[in-house]
Scaffold this motif. Structure first.
Motif, PDB file in Angstrom:
ATOM      1  N   THR A 352       0.805  -1.225   0.000  1.00  0.00           N
ATOM      2  CA  THR A 352       0.000   0.000   0.000  1.00  0.00           C
ATOM      3  C   THR A 352       0.836   1.273   0.000  1.00  0.00           C
ATOM      4  O   THR A 352       0.285   2.364  -0.177  1.00  0.00           O
ATOM      5  N   ILE A 353       2.147   1.165   0.185  1.00  0.00           N
ATOM      6  CA  ILE A 353       3.028   2.327   0.213  1.00  0.00           C
ATOM      7  C   ILE A 353       3.461   2.643  -1.224  1.00  0.00           C
ATOM      8  O   ILE A 353       3.891   1.758  -1.959  1.00  0.00           O
ATOM      9  N   ASP A 354       3.380   3.892  -1.607  1.00  0.00           N
ATOM     10  CA  ASP A 354       3.653   4.285  -2.993  1.00  0.00           C
ATOM     11  C   ASP A 354       5.084   3.975  -3.409  1.00  0.00           C
ATOM     12  O   ASP A 354       5.333   3.536  -4.537  1.00  0.00           O
ATOM     13  N   ARG A 355       6.047   4.236  -2.548  1.00  0.00           N
ATOM     14  CA  ARG A 355       7.454   4.082  -2.925  1.00  0.00           C
ATOM     15  C   ARG A 355       7.909   2.630  -2.946  1.00  0.00           C
ATOM     16  O   ARG A 355       8.994   2.340  -3.466  1.00  0.00           O
ATOM     17  N   VAL A 356       7.141   1.717  -2.369  1.00  0.00           N
ATOM     18  CA  VAL A 356       7.503   0.302  -2.371  1.00  0.00           C
ATOM     19  C   VAL A 356       7.175  -0.287  -3.739  1.00  0.00           C
ATOM     20  O   VAL A 356       6.052  -0.151  -4.240  1.00  0.00           O
ATOM     21  N   LEU A 357       8.161  -0.934  -4.353  1.00  0.00           N
ATOM     22  CA  LEU A 357       7.989  -1.474  -5.703  1.00  0.00           C
ATOM     23  C   LEU A 357       7.184  -2.765  -5.675  1.00  0.00           C
ATOM     24  O   LEU A 357       7.289  -3.563  -4.732  1.00  0.00           O
ATOM     25  N   GLY A 358       6.415  -2.972  -6.727  1.00  0.00           N
ATOM     26  CA  GLY A 358       5.690  -4.232  -6.871  1.00  0.00           C
ATOM     27  C   GLY A 358       6.516  -5.309  -7.536  1.00  0.00           C
ATOM     28  O   GLY A 358       6.212  -6.501  -7.419  1.00  0.00           O
ATOM     29  N   ASN A 359       7.576  -4.899  -8.236  1.00  0.00           N
ATOM     30  CA  ASN A 359       8.481  -5.853  -8.892  1.00  0.00           C
ATOM     31  C   ASN A 359       9.905  -5.322  -8.772  1.00  0.00           C
ATOM     32  O   ASN A 359      10.224  -4.296  -9.365  1.00  0.00           O
ATOM     33  N   PRO A 360      10.733  -5.963  -7.951  1.00  0.00           N
ATOM     34  CA  PRO A 360      10.517  -7.168  -7.134  1.00  0.00           C
ATOM     35  C   PRO A 360       9.484  -6.914  -6.032  1.00  0.00           C
ATOM     36  O   PRO A 360       9.446  -5.845  -5.456  1.00  0.00           O
ATOM     37  N   SER A 361       8.680  -7.921  -5.785  1.00  0.00           N
ATOM     38  CA  SER A 361       7.600  -7.791  -4.820  1.00  0.00           C
ATOM     39  C   SER A 361       8.120  -7.968  -3.396  1.00  0.00           C
ATOM     40  O   SER A 361       9.137  -8.620  -3.163  1.00  0.00           O
ATOM     41  N   PRO A 362       7.437  -7.392  -2.398  1.00  0.00           N
ATOM     42  CA  PRO A 362       7.853  -7.566  -0.998  1.00  0.00           C
ATOM     43  C   PRO A 362       7.718  -9.033  -0.571  1.00  0.00           C
ATOM     44  O   PRO A 362       6.868  -9.781  -1.071  1.00  0.00           O
ATOM     45  N   VAL A 363       8.579  -9.424   0.368  1.00  0.00           N
ATOM     46  CA  VAL A 363       8.526 -10.763   0.964  1.00  0.00           C
ATOM     47  C   VAL A 363       8.605 -10.622   2.468  1.00  0.00           C
ATOM     48  O   VAL A 363       9.136  -9.630   2.994  1.00  0.00           O
ATOM     49  N   CYS A 364       8.070 -11.613   3.156  1.00  0.00           N
ATOM     50  CA  CYS A 364       8.091 -11.600   4.618  1.00  0.00           C
ATOM     51  C   CYS A 364       8.445 -13.002   5.105  1.00  0.00           C
ATOM     52  O   CYS A 364       7.849 -14.000   4.647  1.00  0.00           O
ATOM     53  N   TRP A 365       9.417 -13.098   6.006  1.00  0.00           N
ATOM     54  CA  TRP A 365       9.874 -14.381   6.532  1.00  0.00           C
ATOM     55  C   TRP A 365       9.848 -14.360   8.052  1.00  0.00           C
ATOM     56  O   TRP A 365      10.157 -13.349   8.669  1.00  0.00           O
ATOM     57  N   MET A 366       9.464 -15.506   8.580  1.00  0.00           N
ATOM     58  CA  MET A 366       9.562 -15.682  10.031  1.00  0.00           C
ATOM     59  C   MET A 366      11.002 -16.052  10.351  1.00  0.00           C
ATOM     60  O   MET A 366      11.570 -16.971   9.753  1.00  0.00           O
ATOM     61  N   THR A 367      11.627 -15.358  11.298  1.00  0.00           N
ATOM     62  CA  THR A 367      13.060 -15.530  11.546  1.00  0.00           C
ATOM     63  C   THR A 367      13.383 -16.228  12.861  1.00  0.00           C
ATOM     64  O   THR A 367      14.461 -16.815  12.975  1.00  0.00           O
TER      65      THR A 367
END
Length: 435
Positions: A352-367
């Motif tokens: 939803t943030i304008d400056r965040v690119l869709g490609n490459p897409s965001p990823v989220c990992w449990m650490t």
């Protein structure tokens, strides 16, 4: 007696006989009357014309010349009245009786043209000196004294070895050198602007080519000026060697920064517009200079960092090969949350943030399974690091807060459990009753 002295004495004799004639005083009176009338008219006309001239937009150089012309409107009117008066006198009497009028008209016209034209020079002191030098040369030509003046200036001289240095030689050398350097500077700026318009060249190569052209033209102009003055350049060989040794020790850092600047431009490690981090300085490069690099930070400060630091220290160039930059945001959620759902919500919040690119897409990992939370790391990409990193991280964290609050995902805070090794009796005391 010199030729100039003889000419001056002849002019004085001619002047005494000329001023003895009544028409000489008539011409002086006409000149004075024309000037006074022009001055009185300019008091009302000059402010009105200057106000109209300042409405011109889009050409500061032309505006500067026009305003300079308007501020000398008294001279324009004076010369106009003088020309009309001379023509009227010519109709009434002999041309010889208008000599002073013609002389004043010629000198005044030359002075007005020179002063207005000199306004293209921004430095007022330099403009005045150049105007005075050109007017002196033109005035000597109008008075037909140029050969005698040159002969007089050439007589005042002294000998240095095989070189004869006179006032005429010094003035001619200064004028030729200044003229050639000025032409070289204009040509250098013109070619530098042309180089920057070529889209096929990299920004760093444009800067390097522009500097090489400017320095080459200035050096060539200096050598041409010395050669035109009759100075043997081979005489500077020994002197330049001795000076070079001294400068090598005294200007070691300056030379080091200059060479480092050339290396930076050649290997194209940094270029204008790059986002860099050097030590605690984070910003984008505004300009590459011969001695330093101009770096502007997010708070508006401009750091002038020596070129040598970019060679000897570790530099982080966020946009060396491309402008894509990956950022990480770490967060934790409570143990009663579904980690799969948390991952999905975090990725959607980052999108939803304008400056965040869709490609490459965001990823989220449990650490990790933390002490009081499930730990996650959200990774996303931006393409404009010069716009700031902290602000985009802050926007992503706010988006995570909002989406977690909407979906009932709790962000835990540390809990502490205290175990007493010996029993502790807890006694409850009721407050005393009020009487």
């Amino acid at each position: 007696m010199s030729g100039l002295s003889q000419t001056i004495l002849a002019l004085l004799d001619t002047g005494r006989s000329y001023f003895a004639q009544p028409w000489t005083f008539y011409q002086i009176a006409i000149i004075a009357a024309c000037y006074v009338a022009a001055w009185l008219i300019s008091l009302k006309l000059e402010p009105w014309l200057e106000e109209r001239a300042r409405t011109i937009k889009g050409n500061p150089g032309l505006l500067r010349v026009i305003v300079s012309f308007m501020r000398r409107i008294n001279w324009v009117i004076f010369l106009l009245f003088l020309a009309i008066s001379r023509q009227a006198v010519l109709e009434l009497t002999w041309p010889s009786r208008t000599y002073l009028l013609a002389l004043a008209l010629a000198l005044g016209s030359a002075w007005l043209a020179i002063r207005v034209s000199s306004r293209i020079i921004h430095n007022k002191t330099t403009a005045r000196l150049i105007s005075l030098a050109i007017f002196s040369y033109v005035a000597l030509g109008i008075l037909d004294l140029r050969p005698e003046a040159a002969a007089f200036l050439d007589q005042v001289a002294f000998q240095v070895g095989n070189l004869r240095i006179s006032i005429l030689f010094v003035l001619r050398t200064i004028l030729v050198t200044a003229g050639l350097l000025w032409i070289a500077s204009l040509m250098g700026n013109f070619l530098d602007n042309r180089i920057h318009t070529v889209e096929d060249l990299s920004p760093s190569f444009k800067v390097l080519a522009g500097k090489v052209v400017k320095i080459g033209l200035i050096v060539a102009a200096g050598m041409m000026a010395l050669s035109s003055a009759g100075i043997d350049l081979t005489a500077f060989t020994v002197f330049s060697g001795a000076v070079g040794v001294g400068l090598g020790f005294g200007l070691q850092k300056v030379v080091s920064n200059f060479i480092s600047g050339v290396i930076i431009l050649v290997d194209r490690s940094i270029k204008p517009g790059d986002t860099i981090a050097l030590g605690e300085t984070f910003g984008w490069i505004r300009e590459l200079r011969a001695r330093f690099v101009s770096v502007i930070t997010r708070d508006g400060r401009e750091y002038l960092i020596p070129n040598e630091d970019f060679i000897t220290q570790q530099v982080v160039n966020w946009s060396f090969s491309d402008k894509l930059v990956r950022l990480d945001v770490e967060f934790g959620v409570s143990y009663d949350s579904d980690p799969h759902e948390v991952t999905r919500l975090a990725i959607s919040a980052a999108g939803t943030i304008d400056r965040v690119l869709g490609n490459p897409s965001p990823v989220c990992w449990m650490t990790a399974f933390g002490a009081s939370s499930l730990d996650f790391k959200l990774r996303f990409w931006i393409s404009d690091p010069q716009a700031g990193l902290t602000n985009v991280r802050g926007k992503v964290l706010l988006a995570l807060w909002d989406v977690f609050k909407e979906n009932g995902v709790n962000i835990p805070f540390p809990h502490r459990e205290i175990i007493m090794r010996t029993p502790v009796e807890v006694v409850r005391r009721d407050p005393p009753e009020a009487e």
